[in-house]
Design a protein around this motif. Structure first.
Motif, PDB file in Angstrom:
ATOM      1  N   PRO A 145       0.813  -1.229   0.000  1.00  0.00           N
ATOM      2  CA  PRO A 145       0.000   0.000   0.000  1.00  0.00           C
ATOM      3  C   PRO A 145       0.842   1.273   0.000  1.00  0.00           C
ATOM      4  O   PRO A 145       1.886   1.353   0.668  1.00  0.00           O
ATOM      5  N   GLN A 146       0.379   2.228  -0.775  1.00  0.00           N
ATOM      6  CA  GLN A 146       0.956   3.566  -0.714  1.00  0.00           C
ATOM      7  C   GLN A 146       0.233   4.360   0.391  1.00  0.00           C
ATOM      8  O   GLN A 146      -0.731   3.872   0.981  1.00  0.00           O
ATOM      9  N   ALA A 147       0.720   5.570   0.654  1.00  0.00           N
ATOM     10  CA  ALA A 147       0.246   6.327   1.823  1.00  0.00           C
ATOM     11  C   ALA A 147      -1.265   6.516   1.824  1.00  0.00           C
ATOM     12  O   ALA A 147      -1.867   6.852   0.799  1.00  0.00           O
ATOM     13  N   GLY A 148      -1.855   6.304   2.990  1.00  0.00           N
ATOM     14  CA  GLY A 148      -3.284   6.514   3.142  1.00  0.00           C
ATOM     15  C   GLY A 148      -3.823   5.736   4.325  1.00  0.00           C
ATOM     16  O   GLY A 148      -3.200   4.768   4.777  1.00  0.00           O
ATOM     17  N   ILE A 149      -4.958   6.184   4.853  1.00  0.00           N
ATOM     18  CA  ILE A 149      -5.600   5.460   5.951  1.00  0.00           C
ATOM     19  C   ILE A 149      -6.571   4.470   5.325  1.00  0.00           C
ATOM     20  O   ILE A 149      -7.461   4.858   4.569  1.00  0.00           O
ATOM     21  N   LEU A 150      -6.379   3.189   5.601  1.00  0.00           N
ATOM     22  CA  LEU A 150      -7.158   2.149   4.923  1.00  0.00           C
ATOM     23  C   LEU A 150      -8.430   1.797   5.684  1.00  0.00           C
ATOM     24  O   LEU A 150      -9.434   1.418   5.081  1.00  0.00           O
ATOM     25  N   VAL A 151      -8.363   1.879   7.002  1.00  0.00           N
ATOM     26  CA  VAL A 151      -9.531   1.604   7.859  1.00  0.00           C
ATOM     27  C   VAL A 151      -9.420   2.492   9.088  1.00  0.00           C
ATOM     28  O   VAL A 151      -8.330   2.674   9.618  1.00  0.00           O
ATOM     29  N   GLY A 152     -10.549   3.018   9.569  1.00  0.00           N
ATOM     30  CA  GLY A 152     -10.567   3.741  10.841  1.00  0.00           C
ATOM     31  C   GLY A 152      -9.912   5.101  10.763  1.00  0.00           C
ATOM     32  O   GLY A 152      -9.668   5.639   9.668  1.00  0.00           O
ATOM     33  N   GLN A 153      -9.597   5.656  11.922  1.00  0.00           N
ATOM     34  CA  GLN A 153      -9.041   6.999  11.984  1.00  0.00           C
ATOM     35  C   GLN A 153      -8.060   7.103  13.158  1.00  0.00           C
ATOM     36  O   GLN A 153      -8.490   7.132  14.303  1.00  0.00           O
ATOM     37  N   PRO A 154      -6.770   7.152  12.884  1.00  0.00           N
ATOM     38  CA  PRO A 154      -5.793   7.329  13.969  1.00  0.00           C
ATOM     39  C   PRO A 154      -6.013   8.676  14.656  1.00  0.00           C
ATOM     40  O   PRO A 154      -6.163   9.695  13.982  1.00  0.00           O
TER      41      PRO A 154
END
Lengths: 212, 212
Positions: free
Chosen positions: B74-83
């Motif tokens: 995977p390249q940069a990005g939020i895949l699930v949820g929210q840190p």
């Protein structure tokens, strides 16, 4: 402390990061807390340096164990047993690993067996690390090999938070199947020296204060 | 390989350090072994670089996962949820720790919870590290916090030995009480993407490919 005419302070024992309750602060504490909170964001090392600075701001001199009980901190030498050439190589590798970790303010120990790093010390501490290794190594049941190495962080103030070795370290190291314990000469507290060395001898471990 | 007209090679799966039996070597292998043995003394990183060099000496091109299956990385990005902001700070600290470890050729992962490093990955690997945390955190039973972070070593050849995240990583991270999984974008293999993301969603974990 000042009311009791105390001018010198030494720190001993373990520290927890407290949950701070502002309702319990007096005026003086309330002034200090922001300094501590800021330092705590930067890690243990920064926190303890700030604690020392605060004591010094109140004209208290902070002494280290090396100042008042130098006998607790072994200088270079092999105290029990004889590290093999492989053990010496493992100690060199472990020292490099602990140093690298120390630069990011993590841990003061690592386990290296035949060049391979089996564990690195983090918050749970030495005993937890060695118990973890013992659980992993149990089924392997190979001949004794490798070592646990302990050293202070390269950036830490040596008056607080020196790594410590005691009888539990020896027992856990033996259970983990290690050949010995090595540590940075002049940078580690060895508690109950006689008992530690006797136990190490009994369990067949070397104990080596390695020149940094 | 050359007899079969193979010109490109890709490495997959895990590697053990074998016990070498010289009686089994043919003449060509016997020539290669000294190079490998020398490299193995310097750590996994050096060993794998030497393995690549040997393949290249035989005119084989070594490709990486990024070359043939870029969708796995995977390249940069939020895949699930929210840190959360705290999670983001924990990821930054973990990235620094993994980087420092990588410079001494140890581990590709760390667990950081609210700024504190609970574990650092060594030979036993990610699952062992997370099981260890789960055992420690059990009694605390606090709200989900912190993360596991994975990244390649700064010095490694990205064609071999990328860190990998799979469904077991998600399950172990949840059992360890962590809030999520973060990893270096472009440097980590995510196996069974759909299943991993579904499991993470079900267990309430974020999955974040963080820009290095």
């Amino acid at each position: 402390l000042q009311e009791a005419s105390v001018v010198e302070v030494i720190f001993a024992g373990s520290v927890r990061r407290p949950r701070l309750d502002p309702a319990l602060f007096d005026a003086q504490t309330a002034q200090i807390v922001p300094r501590l909170l800021a330092a705590m964001q930067s890690g243990d090392d920064a926190t303890l340096r700030e604690v020392i600075a605060i004591f010094e701001d109140f004209d208290l001199t902070v002494k280290g164990v090396a100042d008042i009980a130098p006998a607790l901190i072994p200088q270079a030498g092999i105290l029990v047993g004889q590290p093999s050439l492989q053990d010496q190589a493992d100690a060199a590798r472990a020292a490099m690993i602990v140093n690298a970790l120390g630069t990011v303010d993590v841990g003061q120990g690592a386990v290296v067996v035949k060049g391979l790093c089996l564990a690195v010390e983090a918050l749970p501490g030495t005993d937890a690390m060695l118990a973890h290794i013992a659980a992993l190594k149990g089924p392997l049941n190979e001949a004794r090999a490798g070592l646990i190495y302990k050293a202070p962080k390269p950036t830490q103030d040596l008056r607080i938070d020196l790594p410590t070795i005691g009888i539990q370290t020896v027992i856990h190291a033996a259970n983990a199947g290690l050949a010995g314990i090595a540590f940075e000469a002049g940078g580690v507290i060895l508690l109950e020296l006689e008992a530690v060395l006797a136990e190490a001898k009994k369990l067949g471990l070397f104990v080596w204060a390695r020149a940094a």
